[in-house]
Every structure is written in C-alpha cells, then in structure tokens.
Motif scaffolding. Sequence first.
Motif, PDB file in Angstrom:
ATOM      1  N   GLY A   1       0.812  -1.219   0.000  1.00  0.00           N
ATOM      2  CA  GLY A   1       0.000   0.000   0.000  1.00  0.00           C
ATOM      3  C   GLY A   1       0.842   1.265   0.000  1.00  0.00           C
ATOM      4  O   GLY A   1       2.076   1.225  -0.079  1.00  0.00           O
ATOM      5  N   SER A   2       0.154   2.407   0.141  1.00  0.00           N
ATOM      6  CA  SER A   2       0.813   3.713   0.052  1.00  0.00           C
ATOM      7  C   SER A   2       1.845   3.942   1.136  1.00  0.00           C
ATOM      8  O   SER A   2       2.732   4.770   0.985  1.00  0.00           O
ATOM      9  N   LEU A   3       1.707   3.231   2.264  1.00  0.00           N
ATOM     10  CA  LEU A   3       2.638   3.466   3.384  1.00  0.00           C
ATOM     11  C   LEU A   3       3.646   2.323   3.536  1.00  0.00           C
ATOM     12  O   LEU A   3       4.203   2.118   4.618  1.00  0.00           O
ATOM     13  N   GLU A   4       3.891   1.610   2.448  1.00  0.00           N
ATOM     14  CA  GLU A   4       4.883   0.527   2.475  1.00  0.00           C
ATOM     15  C   GLU A   4       6.207   1.037   3.036  1.00  0.00           C
ATOM     16  O   GLU A   4       6.650   2.135   2.705  1.00  0.00           O
ATOM     17  N   GLY A   5       6.794   0.256   3.950  1.00  0.00           N
ATOM     18  CA  GLY A   5       8.081   0.640   4.521  1.00  0.00           C
ATOM     19  C   GLY A   5       7.986   1.447   5.810  1.00  0.00           C
ATOM     20  O   GLY A   5       8.988   1.641   6.508  1.00  0.00           O
ATOM     21  N   VAL A   6       6.779   1.906   6.152  1.00  0.00           N
ATOM     22  CA  VAL A   6       6.620   2.687   7.400  1.00  0.00           C
ATOM     23  C   VAL A   6       6.546   1.715   8.583  1.00  0.00           C
ATOM     24  O   VAL A   6       5.843   0.702   8.513  1.00  0.00           O
ATOM     25  N   PRO A   7       7.271   1.995   9.679  1.00  0.00           N
ATOM     26  CA  PRO A   7       7.227   1.074  10.826  1.00  0.00           C
ATOM     27  C   PRO A   7       5.888   1.095  11.560  1.00  0.00           C
ATOM     28  O   PRO A   7       5.281   2.158  11.733  1.00  0.00           O
ATOM     29  N   ILE A   8       5.436  -0.097  11.977  1.00  0.00           N
ATOM     30  CA  ILE A   8       4.317  -0.195  12.925  1.00  0.00           C
ATOM     31  C   ILE A   8       4.972  -0.278  14.295  1.00  0.00           C
ATOM     32  O   ILE A   8       5.698  -1.232  14.583  1.00  0.00           O
ATOM     33  N   SER A   9       4.747   0.744  15.116  1.00  0.00           N
ATOM     34  CA  SER A   9       5.567   0.855  16.332  1.00  0.00           C
ATOM     35  C   SER A   9       4.768   1.202  17.585  1.00  0.00           C
ATOM     36  O   SER A   9       5.333   1.549  18.615  1.00  0.00           O
ATOM     37  N   GLY A  10       3.439   1.089  17.496  1.00  0.00           N
ATOM     38  CA  GLY A  10       2.615   1.280  18.684  1.00  0.00           C
ATOM     39  C   GLY A  10       1.481   0.286  18.649  1.00  0.00           C
ATOM     40  O   GLY A  10       0.943   0.001  17.579  1.00  0.00           O
ATOM     41  N   CYS A  11       1.136  -0.282  19.808  1.00  0.00           N
ATOM     42  CA  CYS A  11       0.022  -1.226  19.852  1.00  0.00           C
ATOM     43  C   CYS A  11      -0.585  -1.180  21.249  1.00  0.00           C
ATOM     44  O   CYS A  11       0.108  -1.399  22.244  1.00  0.00           O
ATOM     45  N   LEU A  12      -1.870  -0.851  21.309  1.00  0.00           N
ATOM     46  CA  LEU A  12      -2.586  -0.768  22.591  1.00  0.00           C
ATOM     47  C   LEU A  12      -4.028  -1.210  22.378  1.00  0.00           C
ATOM     48  O   LEU A  12      -4.651  -0.815  21.390  1.00  0.00           O
ATOM     49  N   GLY A  13      -4.558  -2.008  23.306  1.00  0.00           N
ATOM     50  CA  GLY A  13      -5.997  -2.272  23.293  1.00  0.00           C
ATOM     51  C   GLY A  13      -6.720  -0.936  23.372  1.00  0.00           C
ATOM     52  O   GLY A  13      -6.218   0.011  23.987  1.00  0.00           O
ATOM     53  N   ASP A  14      -7.894  -0.833  22.751  1.00  0.00           N
ATOM     54  CA  ASP A  14      -8.524   0.488  22.596  1.00  0.00           C
ATOM     55  C   ASP A  14      -8.702   1.255  23.903  1.00  0.00           C
ATOM     56  O   ASP A  14      -8.519   2.480  23.946  1.00  0.00           O
ATOM     57  N   GLN A  15      -9.026   0.560  24.995  1.00  0.00           N
ATOM     58  CA  GLN A  15      -9.263   1.294  26.244  1.00  0.00           C
ATOM     59  C   GLN A  15      -7.974   1.818  26.868  1.00  0.00           C
ATOM     60  O   GLN A  15      -7.941   2.898  27.457  1.00  0.00           O
ATOM     61  N   SER A  16      -6.894   1.051  26.721  1.00  0.00           N
ATOM     62  CA  SER A  16      -5.581   1.539  27.159  1.00  0.00           C
ATOM     63  C   SER A  16      -5.149   2.723  26.299  1.00  0.00           C
ATOM     64  O   SER A  16      -4.589   3.699  26.802  1.00  0.00           O
ATOM     65  N   ALA A  17      -5.423   2.621  25.007  1.00  0.00           N
ATOM     66  CA  ALA A  17      -5.054   3.704  24.083  1.00  0.00           C
ATOM     67  C   ALA A  17      -5.766   4.999  24.468  1.00  0.00           C
ATOM     68  O   ALA A  17      -5.173   6.081  24.447  1.00  0.00           O
ATOM     69  N   ALA A  18      -7.039   4.894  24.858  1.00  0.00           N
ATOM     70  CA  ALA A  18      -7.781   6.097  25.260  1.00  0.00           C
ATOM     71  C   ALA A  18      -7.212   6.689  26.547  1.00  0.00           C
ATOM     72  O   ALA A  18      -7.151   7.908  26.717  1.00  0.00           O
ATOM     73  N   LEU A  19      -6.752   5.822  27.455  1.00  0.00           N
ATOM     74  CA  LEU A  19      -6.138   6.302  28.704  1.00  0.00           C
ATOM     75  C   LEU A  19      -4.879   7.113  28.387  1.00  0.00           C
ATOM     76  O   LEU A  19      -4.656   8.193  28.944  1.00  0.00           O
ATOM     77  N   VAL A  20      -4.074   6.602  27.445  1.00  0.00           N
ATOM     78  CA  VAL A  20      -2.863   7.317  27.013  1.00  0.00           C
ATOM     79  C   VAL A  20      -3.251   8.605  26.283  1.00  0.00           C
ATOM     80  O   VAL A  20      -2.696   9.678  26.540  1.00  0.00           O
ATOM     81  N   GLY A  21      -4.233   8.509  25.378  1.00  0.00           N
ATOM     82  CA  GLY A  21      -4.662   9.685  24.611  1.00  0.00           C
ATOM     83  C   GLY A  21      -5.257  10.781  25.487  1.00  0.00           C
ATOM     84  O   GLY A  21      -5.184  11.964  25.160  1.00  0.00           O
ATOM     85  N   GLN A  22      -5.834  10.397  26.621  1.00  0.00           N
ATOM     86  CA  GLN A  22      -6.357  11.375  27.584  1.00  0.00           C
ATOM     87  C   GLN A  22      -5.248  11.845  28.536  1.00  0.00           C
ATOM     88  O   GLN A  22      -5.506  12.626  29.450  1.00  0.00           O
ATOM     89  N   MET A  23      -4.034  11.320  28.322  1.00  0.00           N
ATOM     90  CA  MET A  23      -2.844  11.693  29.111  1.00  0.00           C
ATOM     91  C   MET A  23      -3.030  11.389  30.598  1.00  0.00           C
ATOM     92  O   MET A  23      -2.601  12.160  31.463  1.00  0.00           O
ATOM     93  N   CYS A  24      -3.685  10.260  30.881  1.00  0.00           N
ATOM     94  CA  CYS A  24      -3.862   9.837  32.273  1.00  0.00           C
ATOM     95  C   CYS A  24      -2.635   9.030  32.703  1.00  0.00           C
ATOM     96  O   CYS A  24      -2.715   7.810  32.889  1.00  0.00           O
TER      97      CYS A  24
END
Length: 524
Positions: free
Chosen positions: A246-269
Amino acid sequence: MAAAKKAVLGPLVGAVDQGTSSTRFLVFNSKTAELLSHHQVEIKQEFPKEGWVEQDPKEILMSVYECIEKTCEKLEQLNIDISNIKAIGVSNQRETTVVWDKITGEPLYNAVVWLDLRTQSTVENLSKRIPGNNNFVKSKTGLPLSTYFSAVKVRWLLDNVKEVQKAVEEDRALFGTIDSWLIWSLTGGTNGGVHCTDVTNASRTMLFNIHSLQWDKELCDFFGIPMKILPNVRSSSEIYGLMKAGSLEGVPISGCLGDQSAALVGQMCFRDGQAKNTYGTGCFLLCNTGRKCVFSEHGLLTTVAYKLGRDKPVYYALEGSVAIAGAVIRWLRDNLGIIRSSDEIEKLAKEVGTSYGCYFVPAFSGLYAPYWEPSARGIICGLTQFTNKCHIAFAALEAVCFQTREILDAMNRDCGIPLSHLQVDGGMTNNKILMQLQADILYIPVVKPSMPETTALGAAMAAGAAEGVGVWSLEPEDLSAVTMERFEPQINAEESEIRYSTWKKAVMKSMGWVTTESSQSGIP
C-alpha cells in the motif's frame, strides 16, 4: 505556498483504530497532536444464532487497507506529503478472537467478538474446576471467568471447529486478538509477517500473567490451549515490523494498545488516580493505579494500562466494563428502526426531555461490571400508554449514564478517593444531551476534549514515541495542552439519587432470565 505548508508540518504519525462497529485510520501532527485527516468504514456484525456475535477477519483487514488508502488520498488533496508519516500505531477492540492458518494466511473461522455469549456453558464447566479457596485465574490475570475474554473463545473453537483442531495438530494455526491478526497481515502475512501482541491486549486473553508479564503455563493448561499458537508479547511502544503493502509501504508499525488503554494514554492519564470513560460500543472506565496491581472488591477488573517501551515500567489500571452503550443506539436503528441514523437519537430524546418513568436495561450480553451476571437479559420497564419512541430513546441514553454511575461508584469505593470530575471520550460524547445527563446522574462535572478521537491519539503517541522513531515526546512538559468542554450537573442531588435507585430496581428485574439450557437450545 504548498511547499511551505509541507515543510511546516514536520513528522506525522498514523493510527489504525479498529473498533467493534467501525475501522478508522487517522493521521496526527506529532508536534501539536492535531488531527489532520481520517477515514472511517463501518464493519458488519453477524449474529448467526441468539447470543452469537461474529465478524469476518478478512473484511476487518480490507477495511484497514481501505481506510489507509482513502486517508492518504485526502492528505494528498490537502497538499500534505504522505512521506512525512513516520510511524503507525494500532489500537483495537480487545478480546475478539481470531485463529488463522499461517501457511495460507486464511482465517479458520470468523472472529468471535468480545460480546459473544456462546461460551457460557464452557465458562460454567471451567468454573467448577477452580478451587473456592484459590481462584488462581483471577489472581494471575485480574479477570473473572467470563464469556468476555479470549481464552474461553479459543477453547470453544478447539472444541467445535474441525478446521481449527486440524490446523493446531498440523502446526499451522496461529491465534491472536485483532491487533495480532492486523500486525501479522500488515507486516507480510505468509511472507514473514510478525506474530506479536502487546501487554495490554495479552492481559485480556486470560492466559497472561499480569505480574510476570508472560504467558502462563498453568493457565494455558487449565484452558487446554497449546502455547505454540500464542503470539510473542511485546511492549506497547516499539518497532514490531514494517508495512509491506500500500501507500505506506516501509513505514514502521511501532505502537500497539488495546482500545481502552489507548484512550487512557490519549487522555494523558499518566498519573496514579487519573481516570477516563470511553463511550463506544460498550462503556469503559479506566483508572491508572500506577506501577501496582490493585485488586477490586467491587466487581472491577485489574488490567495492564500500558508499557511504553521495552525498558519502561508497566502501569496497571482498574477497569469498569459495560457491554452495551453505543450498541443500544445501533440496536434502536437496526433492530427496531425507530431512528435512521445514530445521530437522530439526540433529536428524539430532546423532544421529550425525560424518559417519563421508563427504564431500559440493555443487558443484551448479560451484565458486565459490577455484577458479572451472565443470566441477565435486556428489559424495558415502567411502560404506560403514554410511553412513545422518544421516551424509549431517552431511556436508552439514560441507561448509558446509569451504567457509568454504577462503575464509577465501584471505582470510588475501591480507590477510596472519589473522582472530582470525569474525563470522557469516544463517539457518543458528541451527543450533548448524553453528556448533560451524565453530569446530572453522576453529580460531578463531565469534561470532554474538543478532539474526541483519544483512542487513535493514544495509539499514535505510542507509535511516535517508540525507540527508533522518536518523533513524539511523552515528557509532561512537551504534551500539548488540550481544550476541554465542561458539563456541570444541573439537577438537584435528591432527584439524581431517586432516579438512580429506580434504575437499580430495574437492573434487579433483568437478572436470572436465562438458564444454560434455554440459551443452548438455540430456539429459532
């Protein structure tokens, strides 16, 4: 002008947000956390039998590719150079279970969704084997034995699907939650795909020891699941592999969080005691408990919040999980047809401004926190000849708020320090009536960031901060200030309490509805 604009933006980070009802791809500016563009595709849910919920893993994967390509097209139209996308994070619906063939890359069965109830008899049989004085499953995983988590879903697949049994015997089977299926596929699939998960998703399988942060042999033996099919467990922020198409070939996948953990991080808790509530298909209240595991006395789960780097410490959270929140709106749309689109619910509710004594307990998948009562089913009660669809719409919104109040009460009792306000996010928070109701029913202010896509933001932050990427700083002084909208309680406390105690009466009436026999008979 265009060239100048490209130069100003600096490094960008993409986030795949694969939820229960839709897939999104969003692109953020790593220096300002501003959302630049996104694309969303709704995902089909299949209900082959009563209580069963499935999705097609290939449809999920194709939706991810579609969202990435469409977002890249939108960025090009905005004159933003997609070669500025330096990393991709993945956030996903948790617990949903996929088993696939590593030789052909094909799923061996549909994804069994977290809400699915087919494993109730599996759960009952297993629970008989846990000694009353030593619930080693709960003490190792932080989770109650429930249809909600992946281990019992895998057990069901091994017991009931010949293709899965055969593939395990022939060493062709791989198991994963949605994050693993996506990362394996995006990093090459049958051609060198990386079979991994992160600590937050692993902590929802019931096979993962949240203290040692490893797959647990005793748990795998208890559920009868071969360890060879499990993914490698990594931190939530490190380079797992590169995009292979696809268009982003070669870009690293470097973050992985279950959605609720991701929201905790995104809310900067990031501090002990900070909490957020996400309103999606379900409702999930998470409170950061720092580096210590806190076990609940009141029906909450203990779970891994995040581990933002290989050498970084792990943080834990207490979680209150509600199965049905936004899903009740989708049900009013798809099953009853009283609204044509989810946004219409606000209009209907506004027309009456009250549920007029009507209460709706949407226990479609039993009750999760704080009750963990699989025998419950949905009820609408307090109906009179006066009740119309507007009152039912209002009662549905109130149900989301009352369920949140129940898990907030449990959280306050476990933590000992009541929350002074509630930070909220998720698709439903665009509904102003819902937010005002929530403040009234909790009797504390509700605070919502003006950019509600905190789940995707959290995944982007984890990806951008990863070692070897380093375009997003998570130092407190570098985190962008977020503009907030605030909803203050507007009713008196006494009225709030009366409504809440009536709700609890309705919840009691929803319980004890189903016996295993009646749910297994598959009444057409």
